[in-house]
Enzyme design. Sequence first.
Site, short mmCIF file in Angstrom:
data_model
loop_
_atom_site.label_atom_id
_atom_site.label_comp_id
_atom_site.label_asym_id
_atom_site.label_seq_id
_atom_site.Cartn_x
_atom_site.Cartn_y
_atom_site.Cartn_z
N CYS A 175 -2.99 -1.60 5.14
CA CYS A 175 -2.68 -1.37 3.72
C CYS A 175 -2.65 -2.73 3.04
CB CYS A 175 -1.39 -0.59 3.55
SG CYS A 175 0.05 -1.33 4.32
N ARG A 181 2.85 0.51 4.56
CA ARG A 181 2.38 1.88 4.38
C ARG A 181 1.57 2.33 5.59
NH1 ARG A 181 -0.39 1.11 -1.40
NH2 ARG A 181 -0.43 -1.04 -0.67
#
Lengths: 312, 141
Positions: free
Chosen positions: A262, A267
């Site tokens: 990410c 994430r």
Amino acid sequence: MALAQEDDPKLAEYAHPERLVTTAWLAEQLGTVSDASVSDASVSDPRGGLAIVESDEDVLLYDTGHIPGAVKVDWHTELNDPLTRDYVDGERFAELMSERGISRDTTVVIYGDKNNWWAAYALWVFSLFGHPDVRLLDGGRTKWVAESREMTTDTPSRAHADYPVVDRDDTVIRAFKDQVLAHLGKPLVDVRSPGEYSGELLHMPDYPQEGAVRGGHIPGAASVPWARAAAEDATFKPRAELEAIYEGEAGLSRDDDVVAYCRIGERSSHTWFVLTHLLGYERVRNYDGSWTEWGNTVRVPIAVGSEPGEAP
Amino acid sequence: MTLPPRLEELVEDFASVGPKDRLQLLLELSQELPELPAQYVGARDSMEQVHECQSPLFLAVEVDGSTVHLYFDAPREAPTTRGFAGILHTGLDGEDASTVLGIPDDFYVRLGLGEAVSPLRLRGMAAMLARIKRNVREQTA
């Protein structure tokens, strides 16, 4: 000893149901300990067996109220090395765990805000140190609060534990830039927002720019924004829905060697959790250097637009 | 340029304690952030979003004569962002426009929050101050 695995029909569908607990299960654990005073810290750990850890994006959120007995672990100030862009080493991790009253055989249940975004990141870091029994609270803080379950601002005082110094293992679930370069042509998942993937944005919508000088994605990466794995109530979607997204749409399969990334690796920790523990993939690595490294690196290939593009 | 007295006092409060107590101070400021006055409730269109913050924060700046009034709206589940807003509200609301414009852009470094909060999160506060100043400049031009 680690606590027994929960028997829940939704969790049972996942590849590794022992990596999740429900809010009802956790509430029951608190309740069996003491009906009178669950906010007494020692109670969440009657046999040295269970520790609840809150890990949020917001460093103060825990202090506004948390699950009784839960301790806080801050991703930025406690799991990252203060100088080098890296995670803490085995000694520092052992100190942190001991100070929070966590032993090597403690069952750790992590929860947090925003669909367990940062909780999943913390779980991934715990996994670098091979902590044997670490689970996520399905639905995280959001679901616990939505169900009006007990919260407290009392600071728990768990007894100091003696956590061993265990070397961090970066070889199995972590990928570095050179490894990603060598991986080009094999499955990659970009879990950022569509605007970041296409190169239109250099950062998350509504978030500060974190200094990438080029926009776009790693050529060949499929785009699956991380939060698609979460349902409305912040729990993980049922297994069949996750398979439809990651296998049906993104074309991954269980035998694949997958790298997820990410912006700084948070994430993609969430997606790593989904692929590894919920869908049972055995070769998933999180590239924590992610776009803030790739998008600043000289002469690495980049693709722009909404298509994955070809690996060179 | 020295800071106005209330902001100076706040900065000294922060600087005089350790990192843990700084977080406690920030938490208290987040709790003391005043409710939004009626004219701004449900009227985010009339406020400005500070995109640099990690959580949604909206602000409105009014200059009455030369006195600056600040209004902030941030969710309860974003106490750090509310705390930053609380510092600026406690320190700057009711000050003269020229005083607000003279606040050094990096005043927050002296709060010593970098260690407890991380520099990244602190950028939200710098952005709030920059947007407040821009609003003040526009309204006093």
